[in-house]
Design a protein around this motif. Structure first.
Motif, PDB file in Angstrom:
ATOM      1  N   VAL A  31      47.853  40.385  47.841  1.00  0.00           N
ATOM      2  CA  VAL A  31      48.301  41.223  46.624  1.00  0.00           C
ATOM      3  C   VAL A  31      46.769  41.565  45.858  1.00  0.00           C
ATOM      4  O   VAL A  31      45.841  40.332  46.481  1.00  0.00           O
ATOM      5  CB  VAL A  31      49.009  40.277  45.841  1.00  0.00           C
ATOM      6  CG1 VAL A  31      48.637  41.076  44.279  1.00  0.00           C
ATOM      7  CG2 VAL A  31      50.180  39.506  45.681  1.00  0.00           C
ATOM      8  N   ARG A  32      46.670  42.304  45.793  1.00  0.00           N
ATOM      9  CA  ARG A  32      45.213  43.336  45.312  1.00  0.00           C
ATOM     10  C   ARG A  32      45.053  43.081  43.689  1.00  0.00           C
ATOM     11  O   ARG A  32      45.231  43.167  42.762  1.00  0.00           O
ATOM     12  CB  ARG A  32      44.974  44.695  45.643  1.00  0.00           C
ATOM     13  CG  ARG A  32      44.333  45.364  45.197  1.00  0.00           C
ATOM     14  CD  ARG A  32      42.990  46.475  45.234  1.00  0.00           C
ATOM     15  NE  ARG A  32      42.107  46.536  45.023  1.00  0.00           N
ATOM     16  CZ  ARG A  32      40.667  45.940  44.372  1.00  0.00           C
ATOM     17  NH1 ARG A  32      40.516  45.182  45.517  1.00  0.00           N
ATOM     18  NH2 ARG A  32      40.095  46.664  43.497  1.00  0.00           N
ATOM     19  N   GLN A  33      44.052  42.411  43.322  1.00  0.00           N
ATOM     20  CA  GLN A  33      43.494  41.711  42.010  1.00  0.00           C
ATOM     21  C   GLN A  33      42.194  42.608  42.051  1.00  0.00           C
ATOM     22  O   GLN A  33      41.229  42.323  41.980  1.00  0.00           O
ATOM     23  CB  GLN A  33      43.052  40.507  42.260  1.00  0.00           C
ATOM     24  CG  GLN A  33      42.909  40.011  40.448  1.00  0.00           C
ATOM     25  CD  GLN A  33      43.032  38.561  41.100  1.00  0.00           C
ATOM     26  OE1 GLN A  33      43.773  38.058  39.512  1.00  0.00           O
ATOM     27  NE2 GLN A  33      43.154  37.418  41.296  1.00  0.00           N
ATOM     28  N   PRO A  34      42.217  43.196  41.166  1.00  0.00           N
ATOM     29  CA  PRO A  34      40.912  44.325  40.532  1.00  0.00           C
ATOM     30  C   PRO A  34      39.996  43.718  39.522  1.00  0.00           C
ATOM     31  O   PRO A  34      39.879  43.545  38.649  1.00  0.00           O
ATOM     32  CB  PRO A  34      41.845  45.879  40.239  1.00  0.00           C
ATOM     33  CG  PRO A  34      42.482  45.151  39.439  1.00  0.00           C
ATOM     34  CD  PRO A  34      43.439  44.026  40.170  1.00  0.00           C
ATOM     35  N   SER A  35      39.234  42.490  40.527  1.00  0.00           N
ATOM     36  CA  SER A  35      38.352  41.695  39.276  1.00  0.00           C
ATOM     37  C   SER A  35      37.114  42.329  39.050  1.00  0.00           C
ATOM     38  O   SER A  35      36.961  42.416  37.770  1.00  0.00           O
ATOM     39  CB  SER A  35      37.398  40.852  40.792  1.00  0.00           C
ATOM     40  OG  SER A  35      38.460  39.934  41.825  1.00  0.00           O
ATOM     41  N   ARG A  36      36.359  42.860  39.547  1.00  0.00           N
ATOM     42  CA  ARG A  36      35.838  44.417  39.213  1.00  0.00           C
ATOM     43  C   ARG A  36      36.380  44.749  38.220  1.00  0.00           C
ATOM     44  O   ARG A  36      35.675  44.929  36.222  1.00  0.00           O
ATOM     45  CB  ARG A  36      35.072  45.365  39.585  1.00  0.00           C
ATOM     46  CG  ARG A  36      33.561  45.585  40.379  1.00  0.00           C
ATOM     47  CD  ARG A  36      32.976  46.172  40.833  1.00  0.00           C
ATOM     48  NE  ARG A  36      32.758  47.973  39.900  1.00  0.00           N
ATOM     49  CZ  ARG A  36      31.691  47.845  38.558  1.00  0.00           C
ATOM     50  NH1 ARG A  36      30.477  46.563  39.512  1.00  0.00           N
ATOM     51  NH2 ARG A  36      31.579  48.548  38.206  1.00  0.00           N
ATOM     52  N   GLU A  37      37.745  45.508  38.020  1.00  0.00           N
ATOM     53  CA  GLU A  37      38.027  46.063  36.434  1.00  0.00           C
ATOM     54  C   GLU A  37      38.092  44.981  35.435  1.00  0.00           C
ATOM     55  O   GLU A  37      38.775  45.332  34.535  1.00  0.00           O
ATOM     56  CB  GLU A  37      39.252  46.813  37.306  1.00  0.00           C
ATOM     57  CG  GLU A  37      39.749  47.615  36.507  1.00  0.00           C
ATOM     58  CD  GLU A  37      38.488  48.507  36.032  1.00  0.00           C
ATOM     59  OE1 GLU A  37      38.006  49.452  35.709  1.00  0.00           O
ATOM     60  OE2 GLU A  37      37.656  49.145  37.631  1.00  0.00           O
ATOM     61  N   MET A  38      38.823  43.949  36.074  1.00  0.00           N
ATOM     62  CA  MET A  38      38.953  43.317  35.253  1.00  0.00           C
ATOM     63  C   MET A  38      37.809  42.472  34.514  1.00  0.00           C
ATOM     64  O   MET A  38      37.698  42.007  33.183  1.00  0.00           O
ATOM     65  CB  MET A  38      40.032  42.113  36.482  1.00  0.00           C
ATOM     66  CG  MET A  38      41.402  42.350  35.567  1.00  0.00           C
ATOM     67  SD  MET A  38      42.057  41.002  37.391  1.00  0.00           S
ATOM     68  CE  MET A  38      42.574  39.881  36.015  1.00  0.00           C
ATOM     69  N   GLY A  39      36.907  42.205  35.065  1.00  0.00           N
ATOM     70  CA  GLY A  39      36.042  41.568  34.388  1.00  0.00           C
ATOM     71  C   GLY A  39      35.527  42.856  33.262  1.00  0.00           C
ATOM     72  O   GLY A  39      35.235  42.674  32.018  1.00  0.00           O
ATOM     73  N   LYS A  40      35.284  44.286  33.398  1.00  0.00           N
ATOM     74  CA  LYS A  40      35.006  45.556  32.751  1.00  0.00           C
ATOM     75  C   LYS A  40      36.268  45.223  31.593  1.00  0.00           C
ATOM     76  O   LYS A  40      35.821  45.252  30.588  1.00  0.00           O
ATOM     77  CB  LYS A  40      35.104  46.483  33.284  1.00  0.00           C
ATOM     78  CG  LYS A  40      34.543  47.363  34.758  1.00  0.00           C
ATOM     79  CD  LYS A  40      34.574  48.295  34.773  1.00  0.00           C
ATOM     80  CE  LYS A  40      33.151  49.436  35.194  1.00  0.00           C
ATOM     81  NZ  LYS A  40      33.594  50.458  35.240  1.00  0.00           N
ATOM     82  N   LEU A  41      37.424  44.882  32.344  1.00  0.00           N
ATOM     83  CA  LEU A  41      38.232  44.932  30.637  1.00  0.00           C
ATOM     84  C   LEU A  41      38.081  43.942  29.648  1.00  0.00           C
ATOM     85  O   LEU A  41      38.117  44.236  28.428  1.00  0.00           O
ATOM     86  CB  LEU A  41      40.164  45.240  31.228  1.00  0.00           C
ATOM     87  CG  LEU A  41      39.771  45.917  31.618  1.00  0.00           C
ATOM     88  CD1 LEU A  41      41.608  46.108  32.663  1.00  0.00           C
ATOM     89  CD2 LEU A  41      40.313  47.415  31.261  1.00  0.00           C
ATOM     90  N   ALA A  42      37.926  42.978  30.662  1.00  0.00           N
ATOM     91  CA  ALA A  42      37.273  41.039  29.299  1.00  0.00           C
ATOM     92  C   ALA A  42      36.417  42.061  29.254  1.00  0.00           C
ATOM     93  O   ALA A  42      36.938  41.394  27.740  1.00  0.00           O
ATOM     94  CB  ALA A  42      37.451  40.034  30.772  1.00  0.00           C
TER      95      ALA A  42
END
Lengths: 341, 341
Positions: free
Chosen positions: A293-304
């Motif tokens: 399952v793809r988890q968009p870590s970079r994006e999640m870091g950005k969003l947080a």
DNA sequence: GACAGAAATGACAGCGCTGTCAATTGGCGC
DNA sequence: GCGCCAATTGACAGCGCTGTCATTTCTGTC
């Protein structure tokens, strides 16, 4: 030597305080003045001193990224998050400090205190499992430091970013079921991580939805590491009737499962289907490539980080943003060896 | 509210300046005074304000870790180095900022200028390929910012840490030769990395030492990434007489080679020996486990940071420390298919 | 056209520390 | 016991900004 705020003020013909106002985007500055000041700043290549701002004002323009470097095997996960956070901080003229904490060692509260006391941190970004450590959260509240979390367990009242992991895990297991698998095992992650709970939950839900029995023998404990995946798989292979598919709670453990499979002479996916979770770079580098399952870590870091910025700007109260997951169906999963009923 | 230096001074009955002297480990303080001040600091839990120190003094107690996040595929490498650097900074009461640069984009000099101008950085730690970027080095010199490098290409005049990579690569290839291999290929890394040059050099030296011919067809270009390893291997497999062993300049590319081998139905190490360089965690997670050279990244980060600390303390001029390598002989290498002569 | 009230700006002190330079203390030779 | 030099300590200004509060300049109103 150095261009100071006062120099900009003199060049513009206004008081230093007005320049300060422009710098801090305070409202009561006439638009024309604002423009003149901005122009001067630009042309003089003015750079405010964070030290002076921190000393004089109440803000430090510093955020800390807290993580537990004991319980985070997948360094790519943290690296990607850090990258995303850094990006947003940069864009908002904030600096970021990285601050590894060791939840196990009991001095981590003191480390936090030191961070707050010394650097006057404006805000904090946390990754699991720190996101749900009660003493830590409590202390942050005491210090009054705003914080955003990545994948926190508690949804209510949390600010940051999350994914519908139970649903994602469920979808993944349903994929296995659709391929014809009936004996599906699950390797659980570290206990205090929300990810472990959610992925197990999704696994159970998928079984229930398909009317399949839940067999405790098919659920073994892992630690999110490659090695623990190997061990867990060996355990499963020792069962009298071993599973035709294994869903590991993350890619590292899935890689371990594939390793153990080769060790035992099993071919993936012919003899055993394997899937993971996270879609780390490794997933496409395994042979065969891993269904996950793809988890968009970079994006999640950005969003947080973006949520934290909102908090720091005083706009709104911050949200818990949910990012979509996506199944990455690759060659590590296929129909089970013998079609069963 | 906050314990200030002045409070400590009052409690000890000395002037603030004396406390400042103790804090900064300046020499001319009587030992007895020193002890009293230190005791007061301890008991009052005094924490100096970095902002005030930075503003008033000439030092910021800040070091920046510079890296190129374009050309560094192996995030574990950087993560480990960062971890090591952070460790040493912490122990020396320095803060660390991470600062990704993009050598390709031409604004990286401006980013550096901003860093120096705004934060008054005391020192810099660099990773390849930044360590050898002339404009960057020049600018650092202009700013007068001390810097330590990890694996710089230029040995003379550099400060930091390095490894005898040519020797390590040579030893690795000699191992292949001892196993009986005669047709050994090499996949080169990104051009501007010293690692690429050194590992190629070691490869050549080993061939020469064994009296084996150097065949340009057996040396193909890669980019340190998994994908480039796959491509390079396919290229090699297309040769009329393809190699019995492939030495990839890093583990990621070696993993790619193994992937390509499976794709083609080749068994490692039966049909093909593969080895890499770096000993990333991945190396032991591949099947079969990868023969490679261990590079102690964390340790290297620490050592580079220690050298920088020496520089910042004004003691000595800093060294280029050399760390030992060690061959990790695992199951991905074995005797070639048909024993030749 | 004078006045209240809002909008815009400025004066000034001080954030917590260190650099500079002056003042004090102690040790030693005669 | 005095002078001299080194060791030790202190007074004071100021780093570059922002918070507080005072002041000036606009608005619109009657």
């Amino acid at each position: 030597m150095r261009v100071r705020l006062e120099d900009v003020a003199r060049a513009t013909g206004v008081s230093p305080k007005t320049v300060s106002r422009v710098l801090n985007e305070e409202p009561s500055v006439k638009e024309s003045t604002r423009q003149r000041v901005l122009a001067a700043m630009e042309s003089m290549n003015y750079r405010p001193s964070p030290a002076a701002r921190g000393l004089a004002g109440s803000r430090s323009f510093l955020v800390a990224m807290l993580y537990d470097n004991n319980d985070n095997p997948a360094s790519t996960y943290l690296a990607e998050i850090q990258d995303g956070v850094l990006d947003v901080c940069d864009a908002n003229r904030y600096s970021m400090m990285v601050c590894p904490l060791r939840l196990r060692g009991k001095d981590f509260i003191r480390r936090l205190d030191a961070l707050v006391a010394e650097h006057h941190i404006d805000g904090v970004i946390m990754t699991p499992p720190l996101t749900d450590d009660a003493p830590l959260l409590h202390r942050l509240k005491e210090h009054g430091v705003p914080h955003a979390s990545i994948s926190p367990q508690r949804r209510e009242g949390s600010i940051g970013v999350c994914m519908d992991e139970p649903q994602a895990a469920k979808a993944l297991v349903q994929h296995l079921i659709e391929l014809g698998h009936r004996r599906i095992a699950h390797i659980v992650g570290i206990a205090n991580h929300g990810a472990s709970r959610w992925r197990l939950q999704g696994y159970k839900e998928a079984l229930t939805a398909a009317g399949l029995p839940y067999d405790p023998d098919y659920v073994v404990q892992g630690e999110f590491t490659f090695g623990s995946g190997v061990m867990a798989a060996r355990e499963l292979f020792a069962l009298p009737q071993f599973p035709t598919a294994i869903f590991a709670a993350n890619d590292d453990m899935a890689a371990g499962v594939m390793w153990a499979a080769y060790e035992r002479g099993l071919k993936v996916p012919r003899d055993l289907s394997v899937c993971g979770f996270d879609d780390t770079p490794m997933a496409t580098q395994l042979w065969p490539p891993l269904t996950t399952v793809r988890q968009p870590s970079r994006e999640m870091g950005k969003l947080a980080a973006l949520q934290l910025m909102e908090l720091l700007r005083g706009r709104g109260t911050g949200l818990l943003v949910q990012v979509p997951y996506s199944l990455q169906l690759r060659e590590s999963t296929a129909a089970p060896p013998q079609a069963q009923g």
